[in-house]
Design an enzyme around this catalytic site. Structure first.
Site, mmCIF file in Angstrom:
data_model
loop_
_atom_site.group_PDB
_atom_site.id
_atom_site.type_symbol
_atom_site.label_atom_id
_atom_site.label_comp_id
_atom_site.label_asym_id
_atom_site.label_seq_id
_atom_site.Cartn_x
_atom_site.Cartn_y
_atom_site.Cartn_z
ATOM 1 N N ASP A 195 -4.520 -10.109 -5.474
ATOM 2 C CA ASP A 195 -5.709 -10.752 -4.904
ATOM 3 C C ASP A 195 -6.924 -9.841 -4.994
ATOM 4 O O ASP A 195 -6.809 -8.614 -5.091
ATOM 5 C CB ASP A 195 -5.456 -11.193 -3.454
ATOM 6 C CG ASP A 195 -5.136 -10.036 -2.527
ATOM 7 O OD1 ASP A 195 -4.315 -9.177 -2.904
ATOM 8 O OD2 ASP A 195 -5.712 -9.966 -1.424
ATOM 9 N N HIS A 197 -1.860 -5.021 -5.828
ATOM 10 C CA HIS A 197 -2.131 -6.375 -5.343
ATOM 11 C C HIS A 197 -2.858 -7.224 -6.375
ATOM 12 O O HIS A 197 -3.701 -6.730 -7.134
ATOM 13 C CB HIS A 197 -2.865 -6.362 -3.999
ATOM 14 C CG HIS A 197 -4.215 -5.709 -3.992
ATOM 15 N ND1 HIS A 197 -5.367 -6.397 -4.262
ATOM 16 C CD2 HIS A 197 -4.598 -4.440 -3.718
ATOM 17 C CE1 HIS A 197 -6.401 -5.589 -4.143
ATOM 18 N NE2 HIS A 197 -5.972 -4.384 -3.822
ATOM 19 N N GLU A 203 -3.538 -8.652 0.032
ATOM 20 C CA GLU A 203 -3.840 -7.279 0.440
ATOM 21 C C GLU A 203 -5.215 -7.198 1.081
ATOM 22 O O GLU A 203 -5.436 -6.429 2.003
ATOM 23 C CB GLU A 203 -3.775 -6.335 -0.767
ATOM 24 C CG GLU A 203 -3.804 -4.852 -0.389
ATOM 25 C CD GLU A 203 -5.203 -4.281 -0.170
ATOM 26 O OE1 GLU A 203 -5.320 -3.268 0.520
ATOM 27 O OE2 GLU A 203 -6.188 -4.863 -0.690
ATOM 28 N N GLU A 204 -6.127 -8.014 0.576
ATOM 29 C CA GLU A 204 -7.516 -7.913 1.047
ATOM 30 C C GLU A 204 -7.730 -8.575 2.414
ATOM 31 O O GLU A 204 -8.777 -8.393 3.027
ATOM 32 C CB GLU A 204 -8.466 -8.564 0.019
ATOM 33 C CG GLU A 204 -8.447 -7.893 -1.360
ATOM 34 C CD GLU A 204 -9.059 -6.504 -1.357
ATOM 35 O OE1 GLU A 204 -9.485 -6.035 -0.287
ATOM 36 O OE2 GLU A 204 -9.099 -5.886 -2.434
ATOM 37 N N HIS A 234 -14.987 -3.638 -4.365
ATOM 38 C CA HIS A 234 -15.799 -4.579 -3.580
ATOM 39 C C HIS A 234 -17.288 -4.520 -3.919
ATOM 40 O O HIS A 234 -18.089 -5.228 -3.323
ATOM 41 C CB HIS A 234 -15.598 -4.392 -2.070
ATOM 42 C CG HIS A 234 -14.164 -4.491 -1.634
ATOM 43 N ND1 HIS A 234 -13.796 -4.761 -0.335
ATOM 44 C CD2 HIS A 234 -13.010 -4.375 -2.318
ATOM 45 C CE1 HIS A 234 -12.468 -4.795 -0.260
ATOM 46 N NE2 HIS A 234 -11.969 -4.547 -1.445
ATOM 47 N N ASP A 255 -4.029 2.362 -4.791
ATOM 48 C CA ASP A 255 -5.131 1.476 -4.409
ATOM 49 C C ASP A 255 -6.248 2.213 -3.685
ATOM 50 O O ASP A 255 -7.060 1.612 -2.999
ATOM 51 C CB ASP A 255 -4.597 0.336 -3.525
ATOM 52 C CG ASP A 255 -5.590 -0.806 -3.411
ATOM 53 O OD1 ASP A 255 -6.470 -0.911 -4.279
ATOM 54 O OD2 ASP A 255 -5.497 -1.575 -2.439
ATOM 55 N N ASP A 281 -10.089 -2.810 -8.519
ATOM 56 C CA ASP A 281 -9.358 -3.121 -7.278
ATOM 57 C C ASP A 281 -8.672 -4.469 -7.410
ATOM 58 O O ASP A 281 -9.260 -5.484 -7.110
ATOM 59 C CB ASP A 281 -10.340 -3.115 -6.105
ATOM 60 C CG ASP A 281 -9.669 -3.366 -4.772
ATOM 61 O OD1 ASP A 281 -8.449 -3.212 -4.685
ATOM 62 O OD2 ASP A 281 -10.377 -3.728 -3.819
HETATM 63 ZN ZN LIG Z 1 -7.299 -2.867 -3.252
#
Ligand SMILES: [Zn+2]
Length: 405
Positions: A93, A91, A158-159, A380, A185, A124
């Site tokens: 994003d 992803h 995705e998030e 994150h 991921d 990520d």
């Molecule tokens: Zn991710």
């Protein structure tokens, strides 16, 4: 194959630079009050031009909440000897940077230090996006036609739910049932485990409506605090007693039912609270249906409603029934395992996780899907970084798997 692996090594520096370029283009979805997916996609379209793909297609989803009106999704294809595809889904994003005070460096001005690339979105999911496109670049440079057709899929959203990303491209029929899918991921033990199944998830909100009043006159109140405390104990015990199955694929091997968030009640000590709100985070083994879990929540609430004068409302604020896992003997798992072994010299094991990857949407459509990559699980977090050695290694694994030799 040796030449392909050498090409990957030769591109080490360029992979680092590309990831740093990607970090400089924050792509945050509108649900997180952001922008930038389109800009990141435009950048990728430009560089992918000379990676040797046979086609680069867009499956953008419309979304009027963003300035460009679209949530971009890129599917870049390199033809193989067979039609069957190895699809690698990453992803574009990212999540917002969070509290800037927690960062030692600017999250969007990447820094390379001690073999690590620091920045938001580095791990990520930028590192695996880079690994997947450079696997194709290495094959092209070595002029090796892979066994599988390779579909490198780079998605938005995705998030924040995947509605405009993975779910959208699946609806467009980009992936076939007999394709092999990797979603790099989530990492377990730095790549030593391949995730093949996840738990179901259920977030339960329990609201007890009693009657507020003076603490000196409890007879004239219905104490919501006491009821929620007793309810919590009862339901906690019942859930763990009733759903005590174990599955060693998972760690922990059991379903978990954790009382978590509790909303504030009264501001003062001498009032009996008339309302309490309690949440549970439940991660349930896929062999147990969520409807059975809900029955326990409701059943315990009925008992307390009968016994007290309180009313108990239950709402399931998030609910995700896990699809059947990907069989350990499916081709995607076997091929991935053997590629990992050849490149890393360790033998990966299969595992289950608590939930939360896009693999779910593929598995719901009976598409065998592996979740695997090598990282240090910093997604994150502030000071997120990607390890360059892992990017190179994962890139080799993808190339090796596609060649299937
Ligand atoms: Zn991710």
């Amino acid at each position: 194959m040796d030449e392909v692996l050498q090409k990957v090594e030769d591109n080490r520096e360029e992979m680092k630079e590309t990831l740093m370029d990607l970090i400089r283009i924050p792509a945050i979805g509108p649900d997180n009050d952001g922008e930038g997916e389109k800009e990141k996609a435009d950048f990728l379209m430009k560089i992918l031009d000379d990676f040797g793909f046979d086609s680069i297609e867009r499956y953008d989803a419309e979304d009027e909440r963003v300035q460009s009106g679209i949530r971009p999704n890129i599917v870049a294809t390199k033809e193989g000897k067979v039609d069957r595809s190895l699809a690698i889904v990453t992803h574009m994003d990212i999540v917002p940077e969070g509290d800037l005070d927690e960062w030692d460096t600017d999250p969007f001005d990447p820094v390379f230090k001690d073999g690590k690339i620091y920045g938001r979105g580095s791990e990520d999911n930028g590192q695996e996006l880079v690994a997947s496109i450079y696997a194709v670049k290495a094959l092209s440079e070595a002029e090796v036609k892979p066994h599988y057709t390779i579909k490198v899929m780079m998605v938005s959203d995705e998030e924040t739910g995947s509605e405009y990303g993975v779910k959208h491209i699946l609806d467009e029929g980009v992936v076939d049932e007999d394709d092999l899918v990797i979603a790099p991921d989530h990492s377990e033990e730095k790549g030593k485990k391949i995730e093949i199944v996840e738990k179901s998830g259920l977030w339960t909100k329990i609201e007890v409506h009693g009657k507020q009043g003076h603490a000196a006159m409890p007879g004239q109140t219905v104490n919501a605090n006491r009821i929620i405390a007793r309810y919590q104990n009862l339901v906690d015990e019942e859930l763990r007693h009733e759903f005590d199955d174990e599955d060693d694929l998972f760690s922990p091997p059991v379903s978990t039912f954790e009382p978590t968030k509790r909303l504030a009640n009264v501001p003062n000590v001498n009032s009996v609270p008339g309302k309490e709100t309690q949440f549970f985070d439940c991660r349930v083994l896929p062999s147990i249906s969520l409807s059975k879990v809900k029955k326990v929540f409701r059943g315990a609430a009925d008992e307390f409603e009968d016994e007290t004068k309180a009313e108990i409302d239950i709402e399931y604020v998030r609910e995700s029934e896990a699809p059947e896992g990907t069989p350990e003997d499916s081709e995607v798992i076997k091929d991935l395992k053997s590629a990992i072994e050849d490149i890393t010299f360790f033998e990966p094991e299969v595992a289950g996780i608590g939930g939360g990857t896009v693999a779910k949407y593929f598995r719901e459509k009976d598409i065998p899907t592996a979740v695997w990559c090598s990282n240090e699980v910093l997604a994150h977090q502030p000071n997120e970084y990607a390890v360059l050695d892992y990017i190179v290694r994962d890139c080799k694994v993808f190339a090796k798997m596609a060649v299937k030799e």
